[in-house]
Design an enzyme around this catalytic site. Structure first.
Site, PDB file in Angstrom:
ATOM      1  CG  ASP A  43      -1.720   0.872 -27.203  1.00  0.00           C
ATOM      2  OD1 ASP A  43      -0.515   0.943 -26.936  1.00  0.00           O
ATOM      3  OD2 ASP A  43      -2.260  -0.162 -27.633  1.00  0.00           O
TER       4      ASP A  43
ATOM      5  CG  HIS B  53      -0.158  -2.677 -31.834  1.00  0.00           C
ATOM      6  ND1 HIS B  53       0.383  -1.487 -31.455  1.00  0.00           N
ATOM      7  CD2 HIS B  53      -0.931  -3.083 -30.806  1.00  0.00           C
ATOM      8  CE1 HIS B  53      -0.042  -1.187 -30.230  1.00  0.00           C
ATOM      9  NE2 HIS B  53      -0.839  -2.141 -29.808  1.00  0.00           N
TER      10      HIS B  53
ATOM     11  CB  CYS C 157       3.481  -1.905 -25.532  1.00  0.00           C
ATOM     12  SG  CYS C 157       3.737  -2.350 -23.811  1.00  0.00           S
TER      13      CYS C 157
HETATM   14  N1  COA Z   1      -0.688   2.888 -10.359  1.00  0.00           N
HETATM   15  C1  COA Z   1       0.169   3.781  -9.810  1.00  0.00           C
HETATM   16  N2  COA Z   1       1.289   3.424  -9.171  1.00  0.00           N
HETATM   17  C2  COA Z   1       1.547   2.108  -9.078  1.00  0.00           C
HETATM   18  C3  COA Z   1       0.699   1.144  -9.586  1.00  0.00           C
HETATM   19  C4  COA Z   1      -0.451   1.568 -10.262  1.00  0.00           C
HETATM   20  N3  COA Z   1      -1.282   0.715 -10.829  1.00  0.00           N
HETATM   21  N4  COA Z   1       1.227  -0.079  -9.332  1.00  0.00           N
HETATM   22  C5  COA Z   1       2.363   0.118  -8.675  1.00  0.00           C
HETATM   23  N5  COA Z   1       2.568   1.443  -8.510  1.00  0.00           N
HETATM   24  C6  COA Z   1       3.661   2.123  -7.873  1.00  0.00           C
HETATM   25  C7  COA Z   1       3.969   1.630  -6.505  1.00  0.00           C
HETATM   26  O1  COA Z   1       3.142   2.277  -5.568  1.00  0.00           O
HETATM   27  C8  COA Z   1       5.412   2.012  -6.369  1.00  0.00           C
HETATM   28  O2  COA Z   1       5.507   3.395  -6.100  1.00  0.00           O
HETATM   29  P1  COA Z   1       6.684   3.987  -5.196  1.00  0.00           P
HETATM   30  O3  COA Z   1       7.955   3.632  -5.916  1.00  0.00           O
HETATM   31  O4  COA Z   1       6.409   5.450  -5.178  1.00  0.00           O
HETATM   32  O5  COA Z   1       6.552   3.311  -3.884  1.00  0.00           O
HETATM   33  C9  COA Z   1       5.970   1.809  -7.772  1.00  0.00           C
HETATM   34  O6  COA Z   1       4.830   1.832  -8.624  1.00  0.00           O
HETATM   35  C10 COA Z   1       6.668   0.486  -7.980  1.00  0.00           C
HETATM   36  O7  COA Z   1       5.973  -0.445  -7.284  1.00  0.00           O
HETATM   37  P2  COA Z   1       6.504  -1.909  -7.133  1.00  0.00           P
HETATM   38  O8  COA Z   1       5.809  -2.523  -5.978  1.00  0.00           O
HETATM   39  O9  COA Z   1       7.984  -1.939  -7.177  1.00  0.00           O
HETATM   40  O10 COA Z   1       6.033  -2.541  -8.432  1.00  0.00           O
HETATM   41  P3  COA Z   1       4.663  -3.183  -8.711  1.00  0.00           P
HETATM   42  O11 COA Z   1       4.988  -4.576  -8.986  1.00  0.00           O
HETATM   43  O12 COA Z   1       3.649  -2.876  -7.708  1.00  0.00           O
HETATM   44  O13 COA Z   1       4.195  -2.396 -10.016  1.00  0.00           O
HETATM   45  C11 COA Z   1       3.966  -2.094 -12.327  1.00  0.00           C
HETATM   46  C12 COA Z   1       4.830  -2.551 -11.159  1.00  0.00           C
HETATM   47  C13 COA Z   1       4.153  -3.067 -13.454  1.00  0.00           C
HETATM   48  C14 COA Z   1       2.521  -2.004 -12.012  1.00  0.00           C
HETATM   49  C15 COA Z   1       4.471  -0.728 -12.714  1.00  0.00           C
HETATM   50  O14 COA Z   1       5.809  -0.836 -13.072  1.00  0.00           O
HETATM   51  C16 COA Z   1       3.704  -0.155 -13.865  1.00  0.00           C
HETATM   52  O15 COA Z   1       2.722   0.538 -13.647  1.00  0.00           O
HETATM   53  N6  COA Z   1       4.173  -0.383 -15.110  1.00  0.00           N
HETATM   54  C17 COA Z   1       3.519   0.119 -16.303  1.00  0.00           C
HETATM   55  C18 COA Z   1       2.727  -0.940 -17.017  1.00  0.00           C
HETATM   56  C19 COA Z   1       2.133  -0.364 -18.271  1.00  0.00           C
HETATM   57  O16 COA Z   1       1.644   0.730 -18.322  1.00  0.00           O
HETATM   58  N7  COA Z   1       2.189  -1.126 -19.369  1.00  0.00           N
HETATM   59  C20 COA Z   1       1.688  -0.669 -20.631  1.00  0.00           C
HETATM   60  C21 COA Z   1       0.230  -0.848 -20.766  1.00  0.00           C
HETATM   61  S1  COA Z   1      -0.276  -2.522 -20.826  1.00  0.00           S
HETATM   62 ZN    ZN Z   2      -1.646  -2.081 -27.820  1.00  0.00          ZN
END
Ligand code: COA
Ligand code: ZN
Length: 299
Positions: free
Chosen positions: A14, A207, A238
């Site tokens: 975080d 937080h 976040c």
């Molecule tokens: N780990 C690694 N890569 C990931 C993943 C994961 N858990 N989930 C999705 N991806 C990758 C996909 O493989 C894709 O890669 P590419 O562009 O090379 O093909 C890309 O992320 C986007 O994927 P997409 O299908 O468009 O989106 P999604 O709906 O599968 O994934 C999230 C979207 C939300 C998972 C992604 O945007 C994300 O990891 N966001 C961060 C969330 C976060 O950390 N929040 C704070 C903590 S709570």
């Molecule tokens: Zn938090």
């Protein structure tokens, strides 16, 4: 009632996920090692999320594998979806923090899934985790207030916590993602949850955005909660929840717990060295609200 409180240090996840300065794997490892030296036994070391969305967390698998797995130490990793779970399993994670959101907009913004989709995914992941002998900490984010939808009703959160419990989550973590909870709301929600699930199965994540982080920890302690997330130096925030500031600082929580007669196993003077290290690694001064006092009276 037990006289110890478990601190789950979330600074390496975080805390670092929203830092302007991106740390490399050696730096992230040196940070985790410094936290371990202070006596912390539970550390969230990173997340398996899209490296395009959160480049700060790229390489978490490698980091996990580079850490020595000592008995009694729990390194957890956050996952938002099935893909993240699979990557965590491949990296031999033993404890996974699985995130769902209480509100529709937050769920879409952070996870790109509806609440219904993310709960369905959570059910599948928790089921798999049982077969894989992986412990699941199910995080219910924006459990008090959502930056997009405002106040979140306690009855909705109770229903969602019940669902997560029924799926078989080992632990349910009530998360005040942007730091908008207050002690009365914490007491009202946590009293009921502790009664229903017992303190063993619950934790809180606060937080300090509105200077009520420690007050909320206190209210939850009064309700019987005995496990808290915090971040050394008050690092955190976040990137997908506007207004989220740092986590409640580990040194502040540890100081309050010790003064109230609880054990945490953490040595504050060594913890302050981890604050110094992360300040130098992030090139910005970190420190909880009691930092000045602690630096002059404990170290
Ligand atoms: N780990 C690694 N890569 C990931 C993943 C994961 N858990 N989930 C999705 N991806 C990758 C996909 O493989 C894709 O890669 P590419 O562009 O090379 O093909 C890309 O992320 C986007 O994927 P997409 O299908 O468009 O989106 P999604 O709906 O599968 O994934 C999230 C979207 C939300 C998972 C992604 O945007 C994300 O990891 N966001 C961060 C969330 C976060 O950390 N929040 C704070 C903590 S709570
Ligand atoms: Zn938090």
């Amino acid at each position: 009632m037990t006289d110890s409180i478990v601190i789950n240090e979330v600074g390496p996840r975080d805390g670092l996920q929203s830092q302007k300065k991106h740390l490399d794997l050696d730096q992230r490892k040196s940070f985790v090692d410094a936290l371990v030296r202070s006596g912390l036994k539970n550390i969230e070391i990173g997340s398996f999320v899209s490296p395009k969305a959160v480049p700060q967390m790229a390489g978490t698998g490698e980091l996990l594998q580079s850490l020595s797995q000592v008995k009694g130490l729990t390194y957890s990793v956050l996952v938002p979806n099935q893909k993240g779970y699979e990557l965590a399993r491949m990296a031999e994670a033993r404890t996974v923090a699985l995130v769902v959101s209480a509100t529709e907009t937050m769920s879409q913004k952070n996870l790109r899934m509806s609440v219904e989709q993310s709960f369905a995914a959570a059910e599948g992941i928790i089921h798999e985790a049982k077969l894989d002998s992986i412990t699941i900490q199910a995080y219910l984010s924006v459990a008090f207030f959502c930056p997009f939808e405002g106040s979140v009703s306690a009855s909705l959160v109770r229903d969602q916590a019940r669902q997560l419990a029924e799926f078989g989550a080992d632990e349910i973590v009530i998360a005040d993602t942007i730091g908008a909870a207050d002690p009365a709301a914490v007491r009202d929600l946590m009293n009921g949850l502790v009664e229903e699930y017992g303190s063993e199965r619950l934790a809180c994540h606060f937080h300090d955005t509105r200077a009520m982080g420690l007050a909320n920890v206190y209210a939850a302690i009064e309700s019987g909660v005995r496990k808290f997330d915090s971040s050394v130096g008050g690092l955190g925030g976040c990137p997908f929840a506007p207004g989220a500031k740092g986590n409640v600082a580990t040194e502040d929580v540890v100081m309050m717990c010790h003064q109230m007669g609880f054990e945490t196993g953490v040595d504050i003077s060594i913890l302050l060295k981890a604050v110094e290290l992360i300040s130098s690694l992030t090139e910005s001064q970190q420190g909880g609200r009691a930092h000045y006092w602690l630096s002059n009276n404990v170290a």
